[in-house]
Design an enzyme around this catalytic site. Structure first.
Site, PDB file in Angstrom:
ATOM      1  N   SER A   4       0.264  43.488  19.122  1.00 46.73           N
ATOM      2  CA  SER A   4       1.465  42.844  19.549  1.00 46.73           C
ATOM      3  C   SER A   4       1.775  42.562  20.880  1.00 46.73           C
ATOM      4  O   SER A   4       1.565  43.541  21.528  1.00 46.73           O
ATOM      5  CB  SER A   4       2.774  42.974  18.634  1.00 46.73           C
ATOM      6  OG  SER A   4       3.791  42.322  19.423  1.00 46.73           O
ATOM      7  N   ASN A  36     -30.936   4.253   7.999  1.00 46.21           N
ATOM      8  CA  ASN A  36     -30.401   4.628   6.870  1.00 46.21           C
ATOM      9  C   ASN A  36     -31.044   5.642   6.007  1.00 46.21           C
ATOM     10  O   ASN A  36     -30.344   6.600   5.884  1.00 46.21           O
ATOM     11  CB  ASN A  36     -30.057   3.396   5.954  1.00 46.21           C
ATOM     12  CG  ASN A  36     -29.260   2.507   6.627  1.00 46.21           C
ATOM     13  OD1 ASN A  36     -28.625   2.644   7.554  1.00 46.21           O
ATOM     14  ND2 ASN A  36     -28.905   1.439   5.741  1.00 46.21           N
ATOM     15  N   GLN A  51     -21.057   7.642   7.967  1.00 47.86           N
ATOM     16  CA  GLN A  51     -21.091   8.231   9.152  1.00 47.86           C
ATOM     17  C   GLN A  51     -19.910   9.526   9.214  1.00 47.86           C
ATOM     18  O   GLN A  51     -20.401  10.506   9.837  1.00 47.86           O
ATOM     19  CB  GLN A  51     -20.907   7.521  10.489  1.00 47.86           C
ATOM     20  CG  GLN A  51     -21.254   8.256  11.634  1.00 47.86           C
ATOM     21  CD  GLN A  51     -21.285   7.423  12.815  1.00 47.86           C
ATOM     22  OE1 GLN A  51     -22.476   6.614  13.107  1.00 47.86           O
ATOM     23  NE2 GLN A  51     -20.355   7.113  13.819  1.00 47.86           N
ATOM     24  N   LYS A  84       2.560  47.744  16.529  1.00 50.38           N
ATOM     25  CA  LYS A  84       1.913  46.788  15.786  1.00 50.38           C
ATOM     26  C   LYS A  84       0.475  46.988  15.600  1.00 50.38           C
ATOM     27  O   LYS A  84      -0.198  47.062  16.703  1.00 50.38           O
ATOM     28  CB  LYS A  84       2.340  45.562  16.043  1.00 50.38           C
ATOM     29  CG  LYS A  84       4.000  44.937  15.784  1.00 50.38           C
ATOM     30  CD  LYS A  84       4.236  44.974  14.458  1.00 50.38           C
ATOM     31  CE  LYS A  84       4.193  43.466  14.353  1.00 50.38           C
ATOM     32  NZ  LYS A  84       4.373  43.245  12.874  1.00 50.38           N
ATOM     33  N   LYS A 109     -20.617  13.784   8.162  1.00 52.12           N
ATOM     34  CA  LYS A 109     -21.046  14.719   9.081  1.00 52.12           C
ATOM     35  C   LYS A 109     -20.157  15.859   9.302  1.00 52.12           C
ATOM     36  O   LYS A 109     -20.097  16.909   9.289  1.00 52.12           O
ATOM     37  CB  LYS A 109     -22.020  14.266   9.991  1.00 52.12           C
ATOM     38  CG  LYS A 109     -23.255  13.649   9.568  1.00 52.12           C
ATOM     39  CD  LYS A 109     -23.981  13.186  10.856  1.00 52.12           C
ATOM     40  CE  LYS A 109     -24.857  11.825  10.283  1.00 52.12           C
ATOM     41  NZ  LYS A 109     -23.985  10.892   9.573  1.00 52.12           N
ATOM     42  N   SER A 146     -21.860   8.617  17.237  1.00 50.74           N
ATOM     43  CA  SER A 146     -21.659  10.068  16.452  1.00 50.74           C
ATOM     44  C   SER A 146     -22.633  10.914  17.064  1.00 50.74           C
ATOM     45  O   SER A 146     -22.680  12.025  16.691  1.00 50.74           O
ATOM     46  CB  SER A 146     -22.346   9.637  15.119  1.00 50.74           C
ATOM     47  OG  SER A 146     -23.471   9.109  14.874  1.00 50.74           O
ATOM     48  N   ASN A 152      -1.672  44.442  13.470  1.00 48.71           N
ATOM     49  CA  ASN A 152      -1.690  43.397  12.328  1.00 48.71           C
ATOM     50  C   ASN A 152      -2.949  42.572  11.790  1.00 48.71           C
ATOM     51  O   ASN A 152      -4.056  42.852  12.496  1.00 48.71           O
ATOM     52  CB  ASN A 152      -1.194  42.211  13.316  1.00 48.71           C
ATOM     53  CG  ASN A 152       0.433  42.448  13.762  1.00 48.71           C
ATOM     54  OD1 ASN A 152       1.018  42.786  13.090  1.00 48.71           O
ATOM     55  ND2 ASN A 152       0.722  41.886  14.854  1.00 48.71           N
ATOM     56  N   THR A 194       0.266  42.137 -12.987  1.00 47.76           N
ATOM     57  CA  THR A 194       0.378  40.748 -13.103  1.00 47.76           C
ATOM     58  C   THR A 194       1.773  40.457 -12.641  1.00 47.76           C
ATOM     59  O   THR A 194       2.745  41.254 -12.539  1.00 47.76           O
ATOM     60  CB  THR A 194       0.516  40.882 -14.756  1.00 47.76           C
ATOM     61  OG1 THR A 194       1.623  41.528 -15.346  1.00 47.76           O
ATOM     62  CG2 THR A 194      -0.860  41.147 -15.505  1.00 47.76           C
ATOM     63  N   HIS A 195       2.045  39.123 -12.325  1.00 47.47           N
ATOM     64  CA  HIS A 195       3.372  38.520 -11.853  1.00 47.47           C
ATOM     65  C   HIS A 195       3.580  39.476 -10.525  1.00 47.47           C
ATOM     66  O   HIS A 195       4.859  39.858 -10.325  1.00 47.47           O
ATOM     67  CB  HIS A 195       4.468  38.703 -12.754  1.00 47.47           C
ATOM     68  CG  HIS A 195       4.015  38.081 -14.118  1.00 47.47           C
ATOM     69  ND1 HIS A 195       4.214  36.432 -14.238  1.00 47.47           N
ATOM     70  CD2 HIS A 195       3.504  38.570 -15.351  1.00 47.47           C
ATOM     71  CE1 HIS A 195       3.820  36.593 -15.540  1.00 47.47           C
ATOM     72  NE2 HIS A 195       3.323  37.215 -16.065  1.00 47.47           N
TER      73      HIS A 195
HETATM   74  N1  ARG Z   1     -25.274   7.500  12.548  1.00 47.91           N
HETATM   75  C1  ARG Z   1     -25.466   6.789  11.286  1.00 47.91           C
HETATM   76  C2  ARG Z   1     -24.976   7.732  10.200  1.00 47.91           C
HETATM   77  O1  ARG Z   1     -24.605   8.596  10.459  1.00 47.91           O
HETATM   78  C3  ARG Z   1     -27.051   6.300  11.117  1.00 47.91           C
HETATM   79  C4  ARG Z   1     -27.100   5.209  10.109  1.00 47.91           C
HETATM   80  C5  ARG Z   1     -26.607   4.057  10.870  1.00 47.91           C
HETATM   81  N2  ARG Z   1     -27.256   2.974   9.850  1.00 47.91           N
HETATM   82  C6  ARG Z   1     -26.933   1.868  10.417  1.00 47.91           C
HETATM   83  N3  ARG Z   1     -27.210   0.757   9.713  1.00 47.91           N
HETATM   84  N4  ARG Z   1     -26.022   1.583  11.338  1.00 47.91           N
HETATM   85  O2  ARG Z   1     -25.348   7.341   9.086  1.00 47.91           O
END
Ligand code: ARG
Length: 462
Positions: free
Chosen positions: A277, A110, A322, A283, A325, A23, A285, A155-156
């Site tokens: 354009s 975690n 994950q 134009k 994000k 990631s 736009n 309205t409408h």
């Molecule tokens: N990159 C992971 C996340 O986005 C970090 C946590 C990873 N933990 C694991 N047990 N693989 O949450």
């Protein structure tokens, strides 16, 4: 270099898996939060005697060096490092050796990943809040300048009743006010520190989670560690608030598009917010308004993506999470930029009163006022409604307006016109007459502006 978790492994990760699993490509933007989280963690570890002062100082100064190097683009990361958390830690260990290996005491990736995301969340949403507050101010300012500028109320998509520009803008102010309130509420619930939750069950070390909460500026630690590493509600709430707000942006943007069309000409969007354009030289736009109208699509997508990712996942952490994000980052970037662009475009937009006035004479906008007047003169409203309906039909057949009808015309429409009179047929008269709480009369809209401004000032002052 082997992975930081490599002890029980005999084989290197497959190359295709390494890319798929990583990631770092998108979580690199968490680096400041990751370093802040680690500094708070190691500060607390030193205060509780789990590492020495000296070790803490070495770790903190190395982390600050890493922060500078990332900011100056002097560090490149690879997918082998997997994510920003491992990349920073691995760099730390490479720089200060064994001491660096103590940072991860009493911590799991975690809770680490979640503290990073929550810190980022609290910081970014504060900036989005500032953009929303600025938009609220632009709406208040524009409305204040236009309390007497007449506008067509629909309205409408059919001419309905006359209103003012200020009234119309204050309708949007209410929508964005609710968006602000939703975001504040989401932030209030998100403001908890997951650090110290460990992998899921807490830690055997005697850490002080209240202290890290204080150091990081969270109002309290999360109550339950299993929940803390598994909870993505706050992101979903954010995406939901963002979706609703972007829906408001989209509706407002659509109004800019049609107000600006040659059929309407209610407004002139500034040249600096339009494009030309490549083929048609004449134009101008409203691309920016159209893009604002369309951006909502990706934010709805982000919301549905995370709702779907979370569905059916068992306790506690799963790698599925994950996926939180990119959806969150995308919605943050989109919402924040869209609000900033919308504010800037509105600020530079001019309402063209002459053109609007031309439209106000069409569509029998004062029909309701006449019906109300007849009702006040003793005719039950349902009957006065029917009489005015007949007046409209009569005018349409003669291609004229209400003001062109003489006494004979009126008597031909309904004999009761012998004893009843027509009210003031002016558009401004119609607007002034709607002075009920929440109505469009300038006196009432001034009250709405005043209340809105007081509320907004309250938000600005925290
Ligand atoms: N990159 C992971 C996340 O986005 C970090 C946590 C990873 N933990 C694991 N047990 N693989 O949450």
């Amino acid at each position: 270099m082997p992975n930081l978790w490599g002890g029980r492994f005999e084989k290197e990760m497959d190359a295709i898996v390494e890319k798929f699993n990583a990631s770092i490509g998108f979580d690199k933007r968490l680096y400041n939060c990751d370093i802040d989280g680690s500094i708070a963690h190691v500060t607390m570890l030193a205060e509780t005697g789990i590492v020495t002062e000296r070790e803490k100082d070495d770790i903190v100064s190395a982390l600050e060096g890493i922060r500078r190097d990332i900011a100056d683009d002097r560090l490149t990361f690879t997918t082998r490092q997997e994510d920003i958390h491992m990349a920073v830690e691995e760099t730390l260990i490479a720089r200060i050796g064994a001491t660096g290996k103590k940072l991860h005491t009493a911590r799991s990736r975690n809770d680490q990943a979640q503290v990073d995301v929550r810190l980022y969340f609290m910081r970014e949403t504060k900036e989005i809040l500032e953009e929303l507050v600025n938009l609220g101010q632009v709406l208040i300012d524009k409305a204040s300048e236009n309390t007497e500028t007449l506008f067509v109320g629909f309205t409408h998509m059919q001419h309905a009743q006359p209103v003012t520009v200020a009234f119309h803008l204050m309708a949007y102010f209410q929508m964005f006010r609710r968006d602000i309130e939703r975001l504040i509420d989401t932030r209030r619930r998100a403001d908890r520190n997951p650090l110290g939750s460990g992998a899921l069950g807490g830690t055997t070390f005697n850490i002080d989670r209240h202290r890290t909460s204080e150091l990081l500026g969270f109002c309290a630690p999360t109550e339950n560690s299993m929940d803390a590493v598994s909870d993505r509600d706050y992101i979903i709430e954010f995406l939901s608030a963002a979706s609703i707000s972007m829906m408001h942006v989209s509706r407002f943007a659509e109004e800019f598009v049609y107000w600006n069309s040659s059929e309407f000409r209610y407004i002139a969007i500034d040249d600096s917010f339009c494009t030309g354009s490549s083929m048609m030289p004449q134009k101008k736009n409203p691309d920016i308004a159209e893009l604002l109208r369309g951006k909502v699509g990706r934010v709805y997508g982000d919301l549905v993506a995370l709702l779907t990712v979370m569905k059916g996942t068992p306790m506690s952490f799963n790698k599925d999470f994950q996926e939180d994000k990119e959806a969150m980052f995308d919605a943050m970037d989109t919402w924040r930029t869209s609000i900033a662009v919308l504010s800037a475009m509105l600020l530079k937009t001019r309402f063209i009163a002459d053109e609007i006035n031309r439209h106000l004479s069409k569509g029998f906008l004062v029909a309701t006022d006449i019906a109300d007047s007849l009702a006040r003169q003793g005719i039950p409203f349902r009957e006065s409604h029917e009489i005015v309906g007949k007046m409209v039909k009569y005018c349409e057949n003669k291609s004229c307006g209400f003001e062109d009808l003489n006494k004979d015309d009126l008597l031909a429409i309904d004999a009761r016109f012998a004893s009843i009179t027509l009210p003031d047929l002016s558009i401004m008269g119609s607007v002034n007459a709607r002075a009920t709480f929440g109505g469009t009369a300038p006196s009432e809209v001034l009250r709405q502006i005043k209340t809105g401004k007081e509320w907004l000032d309250g938000i600005k002052n925290g």
